[in-house]
Write a protein that holds these residues in place. Sequence first.
Motif, PDB file in Angstrom:
ATOM      1  N   LYS A  29      41.887  51.212  42.483  1.00 41.38           N
ATOM      2  CA  LYS A  29      40.604  50.783  41.895  1.00 41.38           C
ATOM      3  C   LYS A  29      39.598  52.067  41.889  1.00 41.38           C
ATOM      4  CE  LYS A  29      41.109  46.184  43.857  1.00 41.38           C
ATOM      5  NZ  LYS A  29      40.700  44.838  44.811  1.00 41.38           N
ATOM      6  N   TRP A  86      51.351  36.646  39.249  1.00 38.66           N
ATOM      7  CA  TRP A  86      51.638  37.993  39.993  1.00 38.66           C
ATOM      8  C   TRP A  86      52.659  38.598  38.948  1.00 38.66           C
ATOM      9  CZ3 TRP A  86      49.775  39.529  44.675  1.00 38.66           C
ATOM     10  CH2 TRP A  86      49.247  38.813  45.329  1.00 38.66           C
ATOM     11  N   TYR A 116      43.389  45.266  38.205  1.00 40.25           N
ATOM     12  CA  TYR A 116      43.662  46.652  37.913  1.00 40.25           C
ATOM     13  C   TYR A 116      45.178  46.938  37.397  1.00 40.25           C
ATOM     14  CZ  TYR A 116      38.963  47.656  39.561  1.00 40.25           C
ATOM     15  OH  TYR A 116      37.683  47.880  39.832  1.00 40.25           O
ATOM     16  N   ASP A 163      49.612  44.598  35.983  1.00 42.25           N
ATOM     17  CA  ASP A 163      49.037  43.965  37.138  1.00 42.25           C
ATOM     18  C   ASP A 163      50.287  43.659  38.201  1.00 42.25           C
ATOM     19  OD1 ASP A 163      47.361  43.595  39.374  1.00 42.25           O
ATOM     20  OD2 ASP A 163      46.334  42.117  38.076  1.00 42.25           O
ATOM     21  N   ASP A 199      48.606  48.592  37.080  1.00 39.10           N
ATOM     22  CA  ASP A 199      49.496  49.578  38.129  1.00 39.10           C
ATOM     23  C   ASP A 199      50.711  50.072  37.149  1.00 39.10           C
ATOM     24  OD1 ASP A 199      48.259  48.299  40.413  1.00 39.10           O
ATOM     25  OD2 ASP A 199      49.315  46.416  39.941  1.00 39.10           O
ATOM     26  N   ASN A 253      50.092  43.559  41.587  1.00 43.45           N
ATOM     27  CA  ASN A 253      49.266  42.528  42.852  1.00 43.45           C
ATOM     28  C   ASN A 253      48.360  41.710  42.641  1.00 43.45           C
ATOM     29  OD1 ASN A 253      47.765  44.797  42.042  1.00 43.45           O
ATOM     30  ND2 ASN A 253      47.424  45.474  44.430  1.00 43.45           N
ATOM     31  N   HIS A 254      48.020  41.301  41.279  1.00 43.22           N
ATOM     32  CA  HIS A 254      47.196  40.352  41.048  1.00 43.22           C
ATOM     33  C   HIS A 254      45.550  40.636  41.271  1.00 43.22           C
ATOM     34  CE1 HIS A 254      46.236  36.303  39.540  1.00 43.22           C
ATOM     35  NE2 HIS A 254      46.061  36.005  40.772  1.00 43.22           N
ATOM     36  N   ASP A 255      45.087  42.038  41.307  1.00 47.29           N
ATOM     37  CA  ASP A 255      43.775  42.315  41.515  1.00 47.29           C
ATOM     38  C   ASP A 255      43.114  42.661  40.324  1.00 47.29           C
ATOM     39  OD1 ASP A 255      44.898  44.575  41.008  1.00 47.29           O
ATOM     40  OD2 ASP A 255      44.432  45.841  42.712  1.00 47.29           O
TER      41      ASP A 255
END
Length: 416
Positions: free
Chosen positions: A182, A217, A154, A148, A156, A150-152
């Motif tokens: 997403k 992050w 999901y 992850d 990457d 970008n800390h969302d």
Amino acid sequence: MPFSKIIVLATLSAGSLHGGQWIQQLEPGDFNRDGVVDFVFTTSQEAGFKPVQPRFYLGNKSRKWVESTQALFSGSVPRVFYLSRISVSDFNKDGASDVFAPDNGADAPPYPGGMDYLWISSVDKKLVDQSLTLPQIRKASHGLSVGDINHDGYKDVVVNSFALKDRSYDGHPTDFVYLNNKAGGFLDISGSAIPKRVAWAGGHSASAIGDFNGDGWGDIFLGAIISPTQPYDKTSRVLINNGYGAFEDDLVYDVPPPPVAEPLVVEAKSFDLNNDGYDDLLLSHTTIIGGSSGPGYDKGYIQILISDGKGGFTDETNLRYPQDPNKKGSWWKFIRLADINGDGITDVFLTGQDTKVSGKVLINDGKGYFQDRFTLSKYAESGTTIADITGDGRPEIVCIDEKGKGRIIALVNDIR
């Protein structure tokens, strides 16, 4: 002797593996959301010049695994060339495993390169080929990491490739950074995410995504190929996230090289070895082909780098897992992390790429110091992984018995 009991999971169906095919990777997942581990394996044929298909074996509650490739795909099964490294992960967070698969293309002159493949699970428990949503750029892919950025919440993807003399990748950097949208797809942010002095350094062989400074992050490690005769980046680097999902020039840190002549990073994994809240690095090195130090790919060395939480790393290999960096033998294609002996601590399973050693278990003492516990030497090299087959929470060693009867087998974990 550990792992002496064998369970036969499946007999390979006709065409799954035949003359001239090389196993590239065996990976567990749950592709039909039934809670039973499944498997996918990839092969190459004629150095990647002849197309092949991935093979999926789905398990059931009776612990029987059946080849189900055609039934699993919505539409025709993709034909690929040289998938040396794939990621099985739940990218769209629907509870089923998806596959991201960079294709290296034929591994011989003229090195045509290959595309990235993306197979995403659907509501009807099928895999849908979403590869055309990715950039259609042929490249010589070598590294792959998932995490992850970008800390969302999901996952990457970073794909690492080499700059070839006659290919500019259409002006694209050699490291491809994909942010999860997403919805079962990815956004290519490579051009804006990585500083230019790194993005255009000539290519990297491996990567890892981890939180190296403890801010939540995802940071990125990029592995180098250190040789005066090769046109690639000669320094492994860590890129610290700026807190907005991007990486800036003043947040790039060099990583200590290994004591190996003309090394390249084959595999990289991040996790917190010493329990200080910062992810550390395990790196698998071997020697390059075409260098001055020998034929290449003729030794394996695991390097342990400890993060200081500020972007810097200290090489503590000699303390934590001492090895002879000049010893010839197996090189380690995959580093797999799991609690192997059931003590709640992350251990390591190395998947070998050698005719003599196809796997090794390293037990963690809880403070990030490792000891060899078991060496596997009978089965297909890259066709070896770990997965919990018996349901006791500890992984078995799972192999494609290429040299035996063409089976997928599990070696029962009895290490305590």
